[in-house]
Design an enzyme around this catalytic site. Structure first.
Site, PDB file in Angstrom:
ATOM      1  N   GLY A  95       0.828  -1.205   0.000  1.00  6.25           N
ATOM      2  CA  GLY A  95       0.000   0.000   0.000  1.00  6.25           C
ATOM      3  C   GLY A  95       0.861   1.252   0.000  1.00  6.25           C
ATOM      4  N   ARG A 123      -7.707  -2.693  -1.446  1.00  8.84           N
ATOM      5  CA  ARG A 123      -7.498  -1.618  -0.458  1.00  8.84           C
ATOM      6  C   ARG A 123      -7.960  -0.268  -1.007  1.00  8.84           C
ATOM      7  NH1 ARG A 123      -1.833  -2.472   2.357  1.00  8.84           N
ATOM      8  NH2 ARG A 123      -2.695  -0.894   3.747  1.00  8.84           N
ATOM      9  N   SER A 167      -3.126   9.129   8.370  1.00  4.29           N
ATOM     10  CA  SER A 167      -2.444   8.273   7.390  1.00  4.29           C
ATOM     11  C   SER A 167      -1.222   8.965   6.813  1.00  4.29           C
ATOM     12  CB  SER A 167      -3.392   7.903   6.250  1.00  4.29           C
ATOM     13  OG  SER A 167      -2.643   7.314   5.197  1.00  4.29           O
ATOM     14  N   ASP A 315       1.077  -0.153  13.188  1.00  4.03           N
ATOM     15  CA  ASP A 315       1.499  -1.433  12.592  1.00  4.03           C
ATOM     16  C   ASP A 315       1.841  -2.484  13.642  1.00  4.03           C
ATOM     17  OD1 ASP A 315       1.174  -0.447  10.068  1.00  4.03           O
ATOM     18  OD2 ASP A 315       3.289   0.035   9.751  1.00  4.03           O
TER      19      ASP A 315
HETATM   20  C1  S3P Z   1       3.102   3.724   6.207  1.00  7.39           C
HETATM   21  C2  S3P Z   1       2.004   4.278   6.795  1.00  7.39           C
HETATM   22  C3  S3P Z   1       0.992   3.498   7.526  1.00  7.39           C
HETATM   23  C4  S3P Z   1       1.510   2.119   7.896  1.00  7.39           C
HETATM   24  C5  S3P Z   1       2.197   1.452   6.750  1.00  7.39           C
HETATM   25  C6  S3P Z   1       3.381   2.272   6.296  1.00  7.39           C
HETATM   26  C7  S3P Z   1       4.048   4.584   5.476  1.00  7.39           C
HETATM   27  O1  S3P Z   1      -0.147   3.334   6.702  1.00  7.39           O
HETATM   28  O2  S3P Z   1       0.444   1.316   8.361  1.00  7.39           O
HETATM   29  O3  S3P Z   1       2.643   0.161   7.113  1.00  7.39           O
HETATM   30  O4  S3P Z   1       5.161   4.130   5.165  1.00  7.39           O
HETATM   31  O5  S3P Z   1       3.686   5.733   5.211  1.00  7.39           O
HETATM   32  P1  S3P Z   1      -1.364   4.421   6.683  1.00  7.39           P
HETATM   33  O6  S3P Z   1      -0.860   5.634   6.037  1.00  7.39           O
HETATM   34  O7  S3P Z   1      -2.446   3.738   5.900  1.00  7.39           O
HETATM   35  O8  S3P Z   1      -1.715   4.613   8.123  1.00  7.39           O
END
Ligand code: S3P
Length: 433
Positions: A95, A123, A167, A315
């Site tokens: 993601g 997602r 986020s 996480d």
């Molecule tokens: C991340 C942000 C978080 C985290 C993901 C890594 C990042 O996700 O859960 O493992 O590297 O910016 P969200 O932005 O969906 O909270």
């Protein structure tokens, strides 16, 4: 590796490193690719998620050598030097790769399509499509889910945006698009999220990083190649923090772990539960704080997790749930709806998994209650979620029997060598193909 059999382990001991931080690794590759000149990255996470990011930039004409033993050299092409990829960019399970890259690609002069595996294709992408569209980007996704198509537009426009959810991926996507936008891009967040992008943009543009809300990025910035050493991933370290805490007589040192304050709430939560974790030799590398963590086993107590800590430990909740299951009393987690939008729905998968191991847990829309008890033997379906798989492997080691964790292949996305590292400390882990 399709399954892990995790069985009762005696005391854990030793000193280890964990692989490089996943969030920092993605950002180092992305900013290195669009900087002017060479970047050298050390201790890069060579997990599948980051390798997908590396492959995407190679497909857009960026020359890189490595990664080899954590070293990657990137010949940066400058902000406007990327070229049209010949086929859709496959971001695998990641993601972070998809959402950050979408922001970076929104300002390019060529079209691109981002796709991913079956989990990533489920997602939500609306959260980035909305702000990027407000900047003038042309993004499409059927039902708000990948594949994501990005078409070129004449010029993005800076916006002021209040993040509707905590986020860092959304924030970073907007900031990367902001590098290509006219004028200033400003983001306000009601809960601070991981700030690696802000710190790293400051480093690549030769400025010192300052914490800000709103967070700003201006047009016309020039990024120059950097040397970056990636800290050890606290999200990977967390599995051993919990395993060593729960296995009586343990003493483990985790070396070179990133403790950026927007990431380290897992330490605060474990400390509130009574854990014995010492922060040693604090230092700073490539704009990120790190340290060695010494953990000794300790009986834990259940707590109400302060809501203010949730975003900065997001996480780590799968393994924090294992800590809570091994604690005396009840742990209540609320304000954590975002857990439902990770590689799996981590509220429902954790509650169900704990139930399989004889632990009472109650699911709520935005969290869960976990009543501490004894793990019994059982089988867990990780649903292809790397952190669920590793968390329940820890549970197996702290049980009086054996836990079979199925569908473990995706551990390789964030923690290649998890089983070997765990075994080196005395965790009783066996891989089954
Ligand atoms: C991340 C942000 C978080 C985290 C993901 C890594 C990042 O996700 O859960 O493992 O590297 O910016 P969200 O932005 O969906 O909270």
């Amino acid at each position: 590796m399709s399954s892990i059999i995790a069985s009762e382990s005696s005391r854990l001991e030793g000193s280890i490193r964990v692989p490089g931080d996943k969030s920092v690794s993605h950002r180092a590759v992305m900013l290195g690719a669009i900087a002017v000149g060479e970047s050298k990255i050390h201790r890069l996470l060579e997990g599948e998620d980051v390798l997908a990011t590396v492959a995407a930039f190679r497909a857009m004409g960026v020359e890189m050598s490595g990664p080899c033993d954590g070293s990657l050299e990137i010949q940066g092409v400058g902000l406007n030097g990327l070229t049209k990829p010949a086929s859709p960019l496959d971001m695998g399970n990641s993601g972070t790769a998809m959402r950050l890259l979408a922001g970076l690609l929104a300002g390019q002069a060529f079209p691109a399509t981002l796709t991913g595996d079956i989990s990533l294709r489920q997602r939500p992408m609306e959260r980035i499509i909305t702000p990027l569209s407000r900047m003038g980007a042309d993004l499409g996704a059927t039902g708000g889910k990948p594949p994501l198509t990005i078409n070129p537009v004449s010029r993005l426009q800076g916006i002021s945006y209040q993040l509707p959810m905590a986020s860092a991926q959304v924030k970073s996507s907007i900031l990367l698009a902001g590098l290509y936008a006219k004028g200033r891009t400003q983001i306000r967040e009601s809960t601070p999220t991981r700030d690696h992008t802000e710190r790293m943009i400051a480093g690549f543009t030769g400025r010192s990083w300052e914490q800000g809300n709103p967070i700003r990025v201006d047009s016309g910035l020039i990024l120059r190649g950097q040397k970056i050493t990636v800290p050890g991933d606290i999200s990977s370290a967390a599995f051993f923090l919990v395993a060593a805490t729960l296995c009586p007589g343990s003493e483990v040192t985790l070396c070179g772990i990133g403790i950026n304050p927007t990431r380290a709430a897992v330490l605060e939560i474990l400390n509130l539960m009574g854990a014995n974790i010492e922060i040693c030799d604090q230092r700073q590398e490539s704009g990120e704080p790190l340290c060695d963590l010494r953990v000794r086993s300790q009986r834990l107590k259940g707590i109400d997790v302060p809501r203010g800590l949730v975003a900065n430990a997001i996480d780590e909740f799968p393994v924090l749930a294992i800590a809570a299951a091994g604690a005396d009393g009840t742990t209540r987690i609320r304000g954590a709806t975002e857990l439902r939008f990770k590689e799996s729905d981590r509220i429902s998968v954790v509650v169900q998994g704990l139930g399989n191991l004889g632990i009472n847990a109650i699911e709520y829309e935005d969290g869960m209650d976990i009543i501490g008890g004894e793990f019994r033997s059982g089988t867990i379906d990780s649903r292809g979620d790397h952190r669920i798989a590793m968390a329940f492997a820890v549970a197996g080691c702290c049980s009086g029997g054996s836990v079979v964790v199925d569908d473990c292949r995706n551990i390789a996305t964030s923690f290649p060598g998890f089983v070997e590292t765990g075994c080196s400390l005395g965790m009783n882990l066996v891989e089954k193909l």
